[in-house]
Design a protein around this motif. Structure first.
Motif, short mmCIF file in Angstrom:
data_model
loop_
_atom_site.label_atom_id
_atom_site.label_comp_id
_atom_site.label_asym_id
_atom_site.label_seq_id
_atom_site.Cartn_x
_atom_site.Cartn_y
_atom_site.Cartn_z
N ILE A 6 0.96 -1.08 -0.25
CA ILE A 6 0.04 0.09 -0.07
C ILE A 6 0.73 1.28 0.41
CG2 ILE A 6 -2.05 -1.04 1.40
CD1 ILE A 6 -0.94 0.14 3.34
N ILE A 7 0.46 2.28 -0.55
CA ILE A 7 0.79 3.30 -0.07
C ILE A 7 -0.63 3.82 0.57
CG2 ILE A 7 1.01 5.91 -1.50
CD1 ILE A 7 1.62 4.10 -4.11
N ILE A 8 0.29 5.34 0.95
CA ILE A 8 -0.60 5.87 1.99
C ILE A 8 -0.59 7.39 1.80
CG2 ILE A 8 -2.03 6.79 4.69
CD1 ILE A 8 -0.76 3.72 5.38
N ASP A 9 -1.39 7.73 0.72
CA ASP A 9 -1.41 9.38 0.72
C ASP A 9 -2.10 10.29 2.09
OD1 ASP A 9 -0.43 11.39 -1.54
OD2 ASP A 9 -2.62 11.96 -0.85
N THR A 10 -1.64 10.95 2.34
CA THR A 10 -1.95 11.90 3.70
C THR A 10 -1.33 13.14 4.22
OG1 THR A 10 -2.69 11.19 6.50
CG2 THR A 10 -0.23 10.48 5.01
N ASP A 11 -2.46 13.62 5.05
CA ASP A 11 -3.06 15.25 6.12
C ASP A 11 -2.92 15.22 7.21
OD1 ASP A 11 -5.15 14.86 5.16
OD2 ASP A 11 -6.04 16.32 5.32
N PRO A 12 -1.37 14.45 7.69
CA PRO A 12 -1.93 14.52 9.21
C PRO A 12 -2.00 15.89 9.96
CG PRO A 12 0.23 13.36 8.17
CD PRO A 12 -0.57 13.96 7.67
#
Length: 421
Positions: A6-12
């Motif tokens: 998986i790739i996780i594209d995120t804005d934490p």
């Protein structure tokens, strides 16, 4: 069985951090995290980077504490293969930028870097992510008193790293989990559509269909934050992407023909609101760990305290142990980890022609669904009775909308058990 890639594209972001911790806490045979790509969204992208680096810093301290306590370290996925981290979009493609710091705090984690400075690393290694400093790509973090080896920084833009990962892995083997605005995905698909379509599926936290929005009456935040990017990604599900492609001056149109259609699976508010964790659940899990001195428990407890206070302020009557945080982003990661489980159910009408409104004064980010009861037609051109080709079998989007899961009542406990045990 091989681990799911998986790739996780995120804005934490608060629930983004919980989603990342959930993924990293997996067993190595369950999942391999190839890339964490960062985008603006809840906060500015540089603050997202600070939060991710802080998360890895705290995890290293947690592992040391667990060893000293004679506890298993856990987090086998992280130990087996540290992910690449790449910094991406700072702004939306066309729209005025809007952040969600009103909920997450100006730093994305409820002001934790000021209120708990002892939990924040002194070094964020920002220069290692800057192509102007060193254009050589990905590299390990230098060793030192404050450094660790839990991630590999890249100084290439996040959308280029997404394409690199997809090129280096077999087609249909990598799932891309997008839990922020879809700007990085739009940039990647514009730069190289065919490489982007090597992805197995794109799992999106975004949109609202039968639920009201959470940032406007019509729109969920991620869809609103970059509506044009969302519409462009959704268009790749169409047999004729140009039939739903939004106006965009910053990126080119897709080629007239592509080798395949994107498999896009969305988790709108309609399903994510069913998955939550209450303050009571969290308190029962975290209290003994705080007493025992867990650095991870102290860190998560600090920003969750801000979260529950904010929820109590926004939702009168939901106070104390019943205050509940919806686990929007973690449920998408959980799907990517457990996609074969029979409990995941799309809507009976999936795949659906769902389009994102990009130009409306009051409806930016709205998920538009044709609710008319009319016969489909074999048209390739608009007609006076079908403006927008909504009835055409040769046009329109084909989006899988997730509707339910078997963990709706238990997901909060599952999440906490995975992260802390």
């Amino acid at each position: 069985m091989s681990p799911r890639k998986i790739i996780i594209d995120t804005d934490p972001g608060i629930d983004d951090i919980l989603a990342l911790l959930l993924a990293l806490s997996a067993k190595p045979e369950e999942v391999e995290i190839l890339l964490i790509s960062l985008t603006f969204g809840n906060i500015e992208v540089k603050s997202c980077l600070r939060n991710v680096v802080s998360m890895f810093h705290i995890l290293e301290r947690e592992f040391q504490w667990r060893r000293e306590q004679g506890r298993p370290e856990g987090y086998g996925t992280l130990r087996a293969s540290p992910p690449v981290v790449a910094v991406g979009a700072e702004d939306p493609l066309e729209d005025q930028k809007m952040l969600a710091d009103y909920f997450h705090g100006t730093d994305g984690l409820g002001g934790i870097h000021e209120s708990h400075p002892h939990l924040t690393p002194k070094e964020a290694w920002e220069h290692l992510f800057d192509p102007a400093v060193d254009p050589t790509g990905i590299k390990p973090v230098p060793t030192g008193d404050s450094a660790h080896q839990s991630f590999i920084p890249s100084n290439r833009p996040a959308h280029e790293e997404i394409l690199r990962v997809l090129r280096e892995n077999d087609p249909d083997t990598v799932t891309l989990v997008a839990v922020g605005p879809l700007t990085n995905l739009a940039l990647a698909s514009a730069a190289d559509p065919e490489t982007f379509l090597r992805v197995k599926e794109v799992v999106v936290m975004g949109g609202a269909v039968n639920e009201p929005g959470n940032v406007t009456p019509a729109a969920e935040f991620n869809a609103y934050a970059d509506a044009v990017a969302a519409a462009r990604v959704y268009a790749l599900t169409s047999p004729s992407p140009r039939s739903t492609l939004p106006p965009c001056t910053s990126l080119p149109a897709y080629p007239a023909t592509l080798s395949k259609q994107l498999t896009l699976r969305i988790f709108p508010l309609d399903i994510t609101l069913k998955h939550g964790v209450t303050q009571g659940q969290f308190r029962r899990m975290i209290s003994p760990l705080l007493e025992s001195g867990s650095p991870l428990a102290e860190w998560v407890s600090a920003f969750m305290a801000h979260t529950f206070r904010t929820l109590e302020r926004l939702h009168p009557g939901h106070v104390g142990d019943v205050a509940e945080l919806s686990l929007h982003d973690p449920v998408c990661v959980w799907y990517a980890m457990t996609a074969d489980h029979a409990g995941w159910k799309p809507t009976p009408t999936s795949p659906e022609d769902i389009r994102i409104e990009t130009t409306g004064q009051w409806t930016r980010g709205l998920c538009v669904v044709d609710r008319r009861s009319r016969h489909p037609i074999e048209a390739e051109e608009e007609s006076s009775s079908d403006h927008g080709l909504w009835l055409s079998t040769k046009a329109g989007n084909r989006v899988w909308r997730m509707d339910s899961s078997e963990v709706e009542d238990t997901f909060g406990d599952t999440l906490l058990d995975r992260i802390f045990m």
